[in-house]
Design a protein around this motif. Sequence first.
Motif, PDB file in Angstrom:
ATOM      1  N   UNK A   1       3.283-139.587 -12.284  1.00 43.03           N
ATOM      2  CA  UNK A   1       3.039-141.015 -12.523  1.00 43.03           C
ATOM      3  C   UNK A   1       2.904-141.803 -11.227  1.00 43.03           C
ATOM      4  N   UNK A   2       3.194-141.178 -10.084  1.00 43.86           N
ATOM      5  CA  UNK A   2       2.973-141.844  -8.805  1.00 43.86           C
ATOM      6  C   UNK A   2       1.487-142.083  -8.586  1.00 43.86           C
ATOM      7  N   UNK A   3       0.647-141.396  -9.359  1.00 44.42           N
ATOM      8  CA  UNK A   3      -0.796-141.570  -9.212  1.00 44.42           C
ATOM      9  C   UNK A   3      -1.324-142.739 -10.032  1.00 44.42           C
ATOM     10  N   UNK A   4      -0.452-143.447 -10.731  1.00 41.37           N
ATOM     11  CA  UNK A   4      -0.906-144.581 -11.542  1.00 41.37           C
ATOM     12  C   UNK A   4      -1.558-145.681 -10.708  1.00 41.37           C
ATOM     13  N   UNK A   5      -1.114-145.825  -9.487  1.00 42.33           N
ATOM     14  CA  UNK A   5      -1.661-146.899  -8.652  1.00 42.33           C
ATOM     15  C   UNK A   5      -2.882-146.467  -7.853  1.00 42.33           C
ATOM     16  N   UNK A   6      -3.413-145.285  -8.127  1.00 44.93           N
ATOM     17  CA  UNK A   6      -4.573-144.799  -7.376  1.00 44.93           C
ATOM     18  C   UNK A   6      -5.830-145.554  -7.786  1.00 44.93           C
ATOM     19  N   UNK A   7      -6.570-145.936  -6.809  1.00 47.47           N
ATOM     20  CA  UNK A   7      -7.861-146.601  -7.022  1.00 47.47           C
ATOM     21  C   UNK A   7      -8.973-145.674  -6.572  1.00 47.47           C
ATOM     22  N   UNK A   8     -10.181-146.038  -6.878  1.00 53.96           N
ATOM     23  CA  UNK A   8     -11.325-145.244  -6.463  1.00 53.96           C
ATOM     24  C   UNK A   8     -11.405-145.225  -4.939  1.00 53.96           C
ATOM     25  N   UNK A   9     -11.502-144.034  -4.380  1.00 55.70           N
ATOM     26  CA  UNK A   9     -11.587-143.901  -2.932  1.00 55.70           C
ATOM     27  C   UNK A   9     -10.237-143.892  -2.236  1.00 55.70           C
ATOM     28  N   UNK A  10      -9.144-143.850  -2.982  1.00 53.35           N
ATOM     29  CA  UNK A  10      -7.811-143.818  -2.384  1.00 53.35           C
ATOM     30  C   UNK A  10      -7.615-142.470  -1.690  1.00 53.35           C
ATOM     31  N   UNK A  11      -7.130-142.492  -0.457  1.00 54.15           N
ATOM     32  CA  UNK A  11      -7.017-141.273   0.341  1.00 54.15           C
ATOM     33  C   UNK A  11      -5.653-140.602   0.222  1.00 54.15           C
ATOM     34  N   UNK A  12      -4.756-141.161  -0.568  1.00 52.69           N
ATOM     35  CA  UNK A  12      -3.438-140.536  -0.685  1.00 52.69           C
ATOM     36  C   UNK A  12      -3.553-139.182  -1.386  1.00 52.69           C
ATOM     37  N   UNK A  13      -2.667-138.292  -1.038  1.00 51.12           N
ATOM     38  CA  UNK A  13      -2.725-136.938  -1.572  1.00 51.12           C
ATOM     39  C   UNK A  13      -2.527-136.906  -3.087  1.00 51.12           C
ATOM     40  N   UNK A  14      -1.651-137.733  -3.626  1.00 56.27           N
ATOM     41  CA  UNK A  14      -1.377-137.727  -5.055  1.00 56.27           C
ATOM     42  C   UNK A  14      -2.582-138.162  -5.878  1.00 56.27           C
ATOM     43  N   UNK A  15      -3.546-138.783  -5.242  1.00 51.64           N
ATOM     44  CA  UNK A  15      -4.715-139.281  -5.961  1.00 51.64           C
ATOM     45  C   UNK A  15      -5.757-138.202  -6.253  1.00 51.64           C
ATOM     46  N   UNK A  16      -5.565-137.001  -5.735  1.00 56.82           N
ATOM     47  CA  UNK A  16      -6.504-135.917  -6.043  1.00 56.82           C
ATOM     48  C   UNK A  16      -6.026-135.163  -7.281  1.00 56.82           C
ATOM     49  N   UNK A  17      -6.966-134.613  -8.011  1.00 57.07           N
ATOM     50  CA  UNK A  17      -6.634-133.906  -9.253  1.00 57.07           C
ATOM     51  C   UNK A  17      -5.812-132.651  -8.982  1.00 57.07           C
ATOM     52  N   UNK A  18      -6.128-131.953  -7.907  1.00 53.77           N
ATOM     53  CA  UNK A  18      -5.385-130.735  -7.568  1.00 53.77           C
ATOM     54  C   UNK A  18      -3.923-131.017  -7.254  1.00 53.77           C
ATOM     55  N   UNK A  19      -3.686-132.085  -6.510  1.00 51.56           N
ATOM     56  CA  UNK A  19      -2.310-132.443  -6.175  1.00 51.56           C
ATOM     57  C   UNK A  19      -1.538-132.870  -7.419  1.00 51.56           C
ATOM     58  N   UNK A  20      -2.189-133.553  -8.334  1.00 55.28           N
ATOM     59  CA  UNK A  20      -1.523-133.943  -9.575  1.00 55.28           C
ATOM     60  C   UNK A  20      -1.157-132.720 -10.415  1.00 55.28           C
ATOM     61  N   UNK A  21      -2.015-131.703 -10.409  1.00 53.10           N
ATOM     62  CA  UNK A  21      -1.699-130.478 -11.127  1.00 53.10           C
ATOM     63  C   UNK A  21      -0.523-129.744 -10.486  1.00 53.10           C
ATOM     64  N   UNK A  22      -0.465-129.750  -9.174  1.00 54.70           N
ATOM     65  CA  UNK A  22       0.658-129.115  -8.479  1.00 54.70           C
ATOM     66  C   UNK A  22       1.951-129.851  -8.798  1.00 54.70           C
ATOM     67  N   UNK A  23       1.930-131.168  -8.709  1.00 59.35           N
ATOM     68  CA  UNK A  23       3.135-131.958  -8.968  1.00 59.35           C
ATOM     69  C   UNK A  23       3.581-131.814 -10.422  1.00 59.35           C
TER      70      UNK A  23
END
Length: 121
Positions: A49-71
């Motif tokens: 749920x840390x990815x809830x604040x991700x916007x388009x073009x956000x460079x944070x690691x949690x904003x990628x689909x792969x990182x969300x699957x790992x988490x």
Amino acid sequence: MINDEAPTALPVRDEAQSVRASVVGRIFIGLLILAFAGVTGLFAPLLVMASDSCNEGDARMICSAGAQQIVGGLPVAAAFVAALLAVVGMGSRSAAGWGCLVAAPCVLVVSWVVSLGIAGA
């Protein structure tokens, strides 16, 4: 005819064999690890749920689909492996059993560190 040299019968003991402290300790530690594995498996995937604040073009690691699957998946897998290690550790009387009981919380801690590192980065 009575034989005075016959061996006498051994005394009967009514005492139950006491439970060794290592067995009780191993079971107690194993139950604590199982509880930690349950908490990890239930709550650590919520770090996605840390990815809830991700916007388009956000460079944070949690904003990628792969990182969300790992988490989301790593803590569940780690909880399963740690629970297996805890059960093996509780059931084994050898040094390998204690090794399993030491490895199980290490697996859980690594999953938390990795998940929190990705979610917080």
